[in-house]
Design an enzyme around this catalytic site. Structure first.
Site, PDB file in Angstrom:
ATOM      1  N   LYS A  13     -80.519 -43.035 -81.368  1.00  0.00           N
ATOM      2  CA  LYS A  13     -81.330 -42.887 -80.147  1.00  0.00           C
ATOM      3  C   LYS A  13     -82.594 -43.746 -80.216  1.00  0.00           C
ATOM      4  O   LYS A  13     -82.904 -44.476 -79.286  1.00  0.00           O
ATOM      5  CB  LYS A  13     -81.723 -41.407 -79.941  1.00  0.00           C
ATOM      6  CG  LYS A  13     -80.553 -40.451 -79.808  1.00  0.00           C
ATOM      7  CD  LYS A  13     -81.025 -39.020 -79.594  1.00  0.00           C
ATOM      8  CE  LYS A  13     -81.850 -38.450 -80.718  1.00  0.00           C
ATOM      9  NZ  LYS A  13     -81.144 -38.347 -82.014  1.00  0.00           N
ATOM     10  N   ARG A  88     -83.983 -30.707 -76.631  1.00  0.00           N
ATOM     11  CA  ARG A  88     -83.182 -30.488 -77.833  1.00  0.00           C
ATOM     12  C   ARG A  88     -82.399 -29.181 -77.743  1.00  0.00           C
ATOM     13  O   ARG A  88     -81.574 -28.888 -78.600  1.00  0.00           O
ATOM     14  CB  ARG A  88     -84.165 -30.412 -78.978  1.00  0.00           C
ATOM     15  CG  ARG A  88     -83.808 -30.875 -80.341  1.00  0.00           C
ATOM     16  CD  ARG A  88     -83.725 -32.313 -80.572  1.00  0.00           C
ATOM     17  NE  ARG A  88     -83.837 -32.658 -81.958  1.00  0.00           N
ATOM     18  CZ  ARG A  88     -84.549 -33.700 -82.397  1.00  0.00           C
ATOM     19  NH1 ARG A  88     -85.240 -34.436 -81.580  1.00  0.00           N
ATOM     20  NH2 ARG A  88     -84.532 -34.019 -83.647  1.00  0.00           N
ATOM     21  N   ARG A 127     -81.788 -44.588 -93.684  1.00  0.00           N
ATOM     22  CA  ARG A 127     -82.816 -45.012 -92.716  1.00  0.00           C
ATOM     23  C   ARG A 127     -84.156 -45.264 -93.412  1.00  0.00           C
ATOM     24  O   ARG A 127     -84.568 -44.518 -94.293  1.00  0.00           O
ATOM     25  CB  ARG A 127     -83.000 -43.928 -91.650  1.00  0.00           C
ATOM     26  CG  ARG A 127     -84.174 -44.232 -90.708  1.00  0.00           C
ATOM     27  CD  ARG A 127     -84.120 -43.456 -89.434  1.00  0.00           C
ATOM     28  NE  ARG A 127     -84.215 -42.013 -89.600  1.00  0.00           N
ATOM     29  CZ  ARG A 127     -84.090 -41.139 -88.596  1.00  0.00           C
ATOM     30  NH1 ARG A 127     -83.830 -41.561 -87.365  1.00  0.00           N
ATOM     31  NH2 ARG A 127     -84.176 -39.840 -88.821  1.00  0.00           N
ATOM     32  N   ARG A 160     -88.434 -41.484 -94.401  1.00  0.00           N
ATOM     33  CA  ARG A 160     -89.004 -40.263 -93.826  1.00  0.00           C
ATOM     34  C   ARG A 160     -88.694 -39.086 -94.750  1.00  0.00           C
ATOM     35  O   ARG A 160     -87.597 -38.997 -95.286  1.00  0.00           O
ATOM     36  CB  ARG A 160     -88.366 -39.994 -92.449  1.00  0.00           C
ATOM     37  CG  ARG A 160     -89.120 -40.634 -91.310  1.00  0.00           C
ATOM     38  CD  ARG A 160     -88.367 -40.569 -90.004  1.00  0.00           C
ATOM     39  NE  ARG A 160     -87.886 -39.242 -89.614  1.00  0.00           N
ATOM     40  CZ  ARG A 160     -87.326 -38.969 -88.442  1.00  0.00           C
ATOM     41  NH1 ARG A 160     -87.182 -39.944 -87.533  1.00  0.00           N
ATOM     42  NH2 ARG A 160     -86.902 -37.776 -88.143  1.00  0.00           N
ATOM     43  N   ARG A 171     -80.681 -30.342 -90.813  1.00  0.00           N
ATOM     44  CA  ARG A 171     -80.952 -30.822 -89.446  1.00  0.00           C
ATOM     45  C   ARG A 171     -79.653 -30.955 -88.659  1.00  0.00           C
ATOM     46  O   ARG A 171     -79.591 -30.592 -87.478  1.00  0.00           O
ATOM     47  CB  ARG A 171     -81.672 -32.171 -89.494  1.00  0.00           C
ATOM     48  CG  ARG A 171     -83.120 -32.034 -89.904  1.00  0.00           C
ATOM     49  CD  ARG A 171     -83.703 -33.360 -90.324  1.00  0.00           C
ATOM     50  NE  ARG A 171     -83.778 -34.309 -89.240  1.00  0.00           N
ATOM     51  CZ  ARG A 171     -83.787 -35.626 -89.414  1.00  0.00           C
ATOM     52  NH1 ARG A 171     -83.714 -36.141 -90.619  1.00  0.00           N
ATOM     53  NH2 ARG A 171     -83.874 -36.413 -88.379  1.00  0.00           N
TER      54      ARG A 171
HETATM   55  P1  ADP Z   1     -81.955 -41.255 -84.135  1.00  0.00           P
HETATM   56  O1  ADP Z   1     -83.190 -41.724 -83.429  1.00  0.00           O
HETATM   57  O2  ADP Z   1     -80.844 -40.884 -83.203  1.00  0.00           O
HETATM   58  O3  ADP Z   1     -82.222 -40.187 -85.153  1.00  0.00           O
HETATM   59  P2  ADP Z   1     -82.036 -43.909 -85.365  1.00  0.00           P
HETATM   60  O4  ADP Z   1     -82.098 -44.819 -84.185  1.00  0.00           O
HETATM   61  O5  ADP Z   1     -83.292 -43.726 -86.137  1.00  0.00           O
HETATM   62  O6  ADP Z   1     -81.388 -42.500 -84.965  1.00  0.00           O
HETATM   63  O7  ADP Z   1     -80.890 -44.486 -86.312  1.00  0.00           O
HETATM   64  C1  ADP Z   1     -80.574 -43.851 -87.567  1.00  0.00           C
HETATM   65  C2  ADP Z   1     -80.282 -44.934 -88.630  1.00  0.00           C
HETATM   66  O8  ADP Z   1     -79.060 -45.597 -88.289  1.00  0.00           O
HETATM   67  C3  ADP Z   1     -81.344 -46.038 -88.726  1.00  0.00           C
HETATM   68  O9  ADP Z   1     -81.448 -46.401 -90.083  1.00  0.00           O
HETATM   69  C4  ADP Z   1     -80.785 -47.173 -87.868  1.00  0.00           C
HETATM   70  O10 ADP Z   1     -81.230 -48.451 -88.334  1.00  0.00           O
HETATM   71  C5  ADP Z   1     -79.282 -47.003 -88.065  1.00  0.00           C
HETATM   72  N1  ADP Z   1     -78.491 -47.325 -86.869  1.00  0.00           N
HETATM   73  C6  ADP Z   1     -78.801 -47.041 -85.585  1.00  0.00           C
HETATM   74  N2  ADP Z   1     -77.816 -47.442 -84.750  1.00  0.00           N
HETATM   75  C7  ADP Z   1     -76.856 -47.988 -85.542  1.00  0.00           C
HETATM   76  C8  ADP Z   1     -75.571 -48.595 -85.285  1.00  0.00           C
HETATM   77  N3  ADP Z   1     -75.088 -48.680 -84.036  1.00  0.00           N
HETATM   78  N4  ADP Z   1     -74.862 -49.045 -86.343  1.00  0.00           N
HETATM   79  C9  ADP Z   1     -75.357 -48.929 -87.610  1.00  0.00           C
HETATM   80  N5  ADP Z   1     -76.547 -48.378 -87.925  1.00  0.00           N
HETATM   81  C10 ADP Z   1     -77.287 -47.912 -86.915  1.00  0.00           C
HETATM   82  P1  AMP Z   2     -86.646 -36.878 -84.562  1.00  0.00           P
HETATM   83  O1  AMP Z   2     -87.672 -37.931 -84.829  1.00  0.00           O
HETATM   84  O2  AMP Z   2     -86.170 -36.836 -83.145  1.00  0.00           O
HETATM   85  O3  AMP Z   2     -85.516 -36.925 -85.569  1.00  0.00           O
HETATM   86  O4  AMP Z   2     -87.377 -35.479 -84.793  1.00  0.00           O
HETATM   87  C1  AMP Z   2     -87.955 -35.156 -86.054  1.00  0.00           C
HETATM   88  C2  AMP Z   2     -88.342 -33.689 -86.075  1.00  0.00           C
HETATM   89  O5  AMP Z   2     -89.337 -33.426 -85.068  1.00  0.00           O
HETATM   90  C3  AMP Z   2     -87.221 -32.704 -85.771  1.00  0.00           C
HETATM   91  O6  AMP Z   2     -86.409 -32.411 -86.903  1.00  0.00           O
HETATM   92  C4  AMP Z   2     -88.029 -31.479 -85.309  1.00  0.00           C
HETATM   93  O7  AMP Z   2     -88.626 -30.811 -86.398  1.00  0.00           O
HETATM   94  C5  AMP Z   2     -89.145 -32.139 -84.497  1.00  0.00           C
HETATM   95  N1  AMP Z   2     -88.754 -32.310 -83.074  1.00  0.00           N
HETATM   96  C6  AMP Z   2     -88.598 -33.491 -82.417  1.00  0.00           C
HETATM   97  N2  AMP Z   2     -88.246 -33.276 -81.151  1.00  0.00           N
HETATM   98  C7  AMP Z   2     -88.150 -31.928 -81.006  1.00  0.00           C
HETATM   99  C8  AMP Z   2     -87.774 -31.069 -79.937  1.00  0.00           C
HETATM  100  N3  AMP Z   2     -87.441 -31.563 -78.719  1.00  0.00           N
HETATM  101  N4  AMP Z   2     -87.784 -29.734 -80.142  1.00  0.00           N
HETATM  102  C9  AMP Z   2     -88.148 -29.220 -81.318  1.00  0.00           C
HETATM  103  N5  AMP Z   2     -88.476 -29.962 -82.389  1.00  0.00           N
HETATM  104  C10 AMP Z   2     -88.479 -31.309 -82.241  1.00  0.00           C
END
Ligand code: ADP
Ligand code: AMP
Length: 212
Positions: A13, A88, A127, A160, A171
């Site tokens: 995302k 969420r 990541r 992270r 998660r």
């Molecule tokens: P989210 O925001 O949904 O938690 P991220 O955008 O941070 O996910 O992506 C999670 C990990 O996967 C990151 O390390 C990113 O670089 C990698 N990633 C994202 N999209 C792809 C893809 N289409 N193919 C391979 N790796 C990806």
């Molecule tokens: P994310 O960066 O989206 O992976 O979110 C990291 C963390 O932030 C999550 O594991 C939750 O602890 C908190 N968080 C982010 N968005 C929300 C949401 N909409 N509702 C509750 N907790 C959230």
């Protein structure tokens, strides 16, 4: 245009959001980023949020909803925004609908970035993020050009805390059922589109942009 990006943690995302908002010239609202910024600024909200984040748990709705709505209410969102990581759960989704209704607005597109769970563990544990500008990398799929330095701002690249394996598993467990319910909720509203998030980053972007 108001857009929601749905998907389990690691679905891509944030990666897609950063690219898409550039194309559409709308702000990217990530509640996770807002909580991390609050923590970096050592605000009371940020310090409280960190306790939940480190355990992989969701932050209570009353805090999260208030934070999201105050951001959506800012002037730069008047002509559209992209939500990433919010809503969420169903309570947040219903609150968002009511909030937007009251301003005669609505979510136009909900894009569900679908990725098999087995792939998500690998995505999340690999990541890495830039502490300076928040750009996301992956050790294998999207590595920075120089080890430990961000391609965009030369900032430090870190893992992270909630991307360690045990927290990642927690998660995914917590978010699985909730995401499923959101997919049903927006499916019933007739605004949900699915994209295959297992494809490469550029292909996913193409598929998402093709929906608008
Ligand atoms: P989210 O925001 O949904 O938690 P991220 O955008 O941070 O996910 O992506 C999670 C990990 O996967 C990151 O390390 C990113 O670089 C990698 N990633 C994202 N999209 C792809 C893809 N289409 N193919 C391979 N790796 C990806
Ligand atoms: P994310 O960066 O989206 O992976 O979110 C990291 C963390 O932030 C999550 O594991 C939750 O602890 C908190 N968080 C982010 N968005 C929300 C949401 N909409 N509702 C509750 N907790 C959230």
């Amino acid at each position: 245009m108001n857009i929601v990006l749905l998907g389990l943690p690691g679905a891509g995302k944030g990666t897609q959001a950063k690219i898409i908002v550039n194309h559409l010239s709308i702000p990217h609202i990530s509640t996770g980023d807002l909580f991390r910024q609050a923590y970096q600024a050592k605000t009371e909200l940020g310090l409280r949020a960190k306790e939940f984040m480190d355990k992989g748990e969701l932050i209570p709705d009353e805090v999260t909803i208030g934070l999201a709505f105050s951001r959506i209410g800012e002037v730069d969102c008047a002509r559209g925004f992209l939500l990433d990581g919010f809503p969420r759960n169903l309570n947040q989704a219903r609150a968002l609908r009511n909030y937007l209704d009251s301003g005669s607005k609505q979510i136009r597109h909900v894009v569900y970035v679908e990725v098999d769970e087995n792939l998500l563990l690998e995505r999340l544990t690999g990541r890495r993020v830039c502490v300076g500008c928040g750009t996301t990398f992956h050790l294998i799929y999207n590595p920075p050009a120089n080890d430990n330095a961000c391609d965009c701002c030369n900032g430090e690249i870190i893992q992270r805390e909630d991307d360690r394996e045990e927290t990642v598993k927690e998660r995914l467990k917590i978010n699985k059922e909730l995401t499923h319910k959101l997919v049903q909720f927006y499916g019933d509203e007739g605004i949900l589109r699915k994209v295959d998030g297992a494809k490469g980053i550029d292909e996913v972007t193409k598929d998402v942009l093709g929906l608008f």
